[in-house]
Scaffold this active site. Structure first.
Site, mmCIF file in Angstrom:
data_model
loop_
_atom_site.group_PDB
_atom_site.id
_atom_site.type_symbol
_atom_site.label_atom_id
_atom_site.label_comp_id
_atom_site.label_asym_id
_atom_site.label_seq_id
_atom_site.Cartn_x
_atom_site.Cartn_y
_atom_site.Cartn_z
ATOM 1 N N GLN A 51 0.816 -1.217 0.000
ATOM 2 C CA GLN A 51 0.000 0.000 0.000
ATOM 3 C C GLN A 51 0.851 1.269 0.000
ATOM 4 O OE1 GLN A 51 -2.612 -1.568 3.377
ATOM 5 N NE2 GLN A 51 -3.944 -0.124 2.317
ATOM 6 N N CYS A 99 -10.531 0.494 3.890
ATOM 7 C CA CYS A 99 -9.144 0.348 3.466
ATOM 8 C C CYS A 99 -8.549 1.722 3.188
ATOM 9 C CB CYS A 99 -9.105 -0.513 2.205
ATOM 10 S SG CYS A 99 -7.456 -0.794 1.555
ATOM 11 N N LEU A 100 -7.323 1.929 3.635
ATOM 12 C CA LEU A 100 -6.666 3.212 3.390
ATOM 13 C C LEU A 100 -6.446 3.458 1.901
ATOM 14 C CD1 LEU A 100 -4.024 3.250 6.275
ATOM 15 C CD2 LEU A 100 -6.318 4.242 6.237
ATOM 16 N N HIS A 141 -7.124 -9.442 5.610
ATOM 17 C CA HIS A 141 -7.211 -8.265 4.747
ATOM 18 C C HIS A 141 -5.809 -7.808 4.321
ATOM 19 C CE1 HIS A 141 -9.052 -4.167 3.777
ATOM 20 N NE2 HIS A 141 -7.754 -3.892 3.819
ATOM 21 N N GLU A 142 -4.893 -7.715 5.292
ATOM 22 C CA GLU A 142 -3.544 -7.223 4.988
ATOM 23 C C GLU A 142 -2.737 -8.239 4.182
ATOM 24 O OE1 GLU A 142 -3.153 -4.152 5.293
ATOM 25 O OE2 GLU A 142 -4.764 -3.772 6.719
ATOM 26 N N HIS A 145 -3.589 -7.928 0.643
ATOM 27 C CA HIS A 145 -2.853 -6.838 -0.020
ATOM 28 C C HIS A 145 -1.513 -7.338 -0.548
ATOM 29 C CE1 HIS A 145 -5.059 -3.117 0.291
ATOM 30 N NE2 HIS A 145 -5.307 -3.318 1.582
#
Length: 174
Positions: A51, A99-100, A141-142, A145
């Site tokens: 990210q 999410c960022l 979730h991470e 990514h």
């Protein structure tokens, strides 16, 4: 510590698969510190290296669930290097995920309720643990990514299109 730029959809770098960290060294620890600073600056509870444009299998999480006597969140960030999901439960939990990299957009996502994960910490020590609740969801979730997967990939095309249209409208309005 440095606050890094968080990539946002549709940046193609968010779809790249991160490479394993070969050696946990000072550059890895600097990346972790910068990622933690960035996560806090953006009011997130998790952040993957992809990210911030770094294609390494590093993620940080701090759910900040505990509060101090003034009802302020107690910071307790953790780094997970080369995190890998070993197993997941059949039971499913649904969370309203955000999410960022897809700012201010949320959707209900169903994921396994529990997961077993192995990883290295900032010293290079190996760990293996079972996670449940929000920590399980955040971990999945991470790790997604790091594999080039976004939370919107887990929802229907109709819902995904709605989220992306809302994001486009938000960007247009400034």
């Amino acid at each position: 510590m440095t606050v890094m730029t968080v990539l946002e959809v549709p940046d193609p770098r968010l779809r790249l698969v991160a490479e394993p960290v070969e050696t946990v060294d000072d550059s890895t620890r600097t990346l972790v510190a910068d990622m933690i600073e960035t996560m806090y600056d953006f009011n997130g509870i998790g952040l993957a290296a992809t990210q911030v444009g770094v294609q390494k299998r590093v993620l940080v999480i701090d759910l900040q669930e505990e509060k101090d006597e003034d009802d302020k969140p107690i910071k307790n960030p953790k780094a997970y290097i080369n995190a890998e999901i070993l197993s997941v439960s059949d039971e499913v939990s649904t969370y309203n995920e955000g999410c960022l990299s897809i700012p201010e957009q949320y959707a209900e996502v169903a994921r396994p309720a529990r997961c077993r994960v192995k990883w290295l910490d900032e010293t290079g020590a190996a760990h293996e643990e079972d996670f449940d609740g929000l920590l399980s969801t955040c971990m999945q979730h991470e790790i997604d990514h790091l594999d080039g997967v976004l939370f919107i990939d887990h929802i229907s095309r109709l819902k995904r299109d709605m989220v992306l249209k809302k994001l486009a409208k938000q960007r247009k309005l400034g």
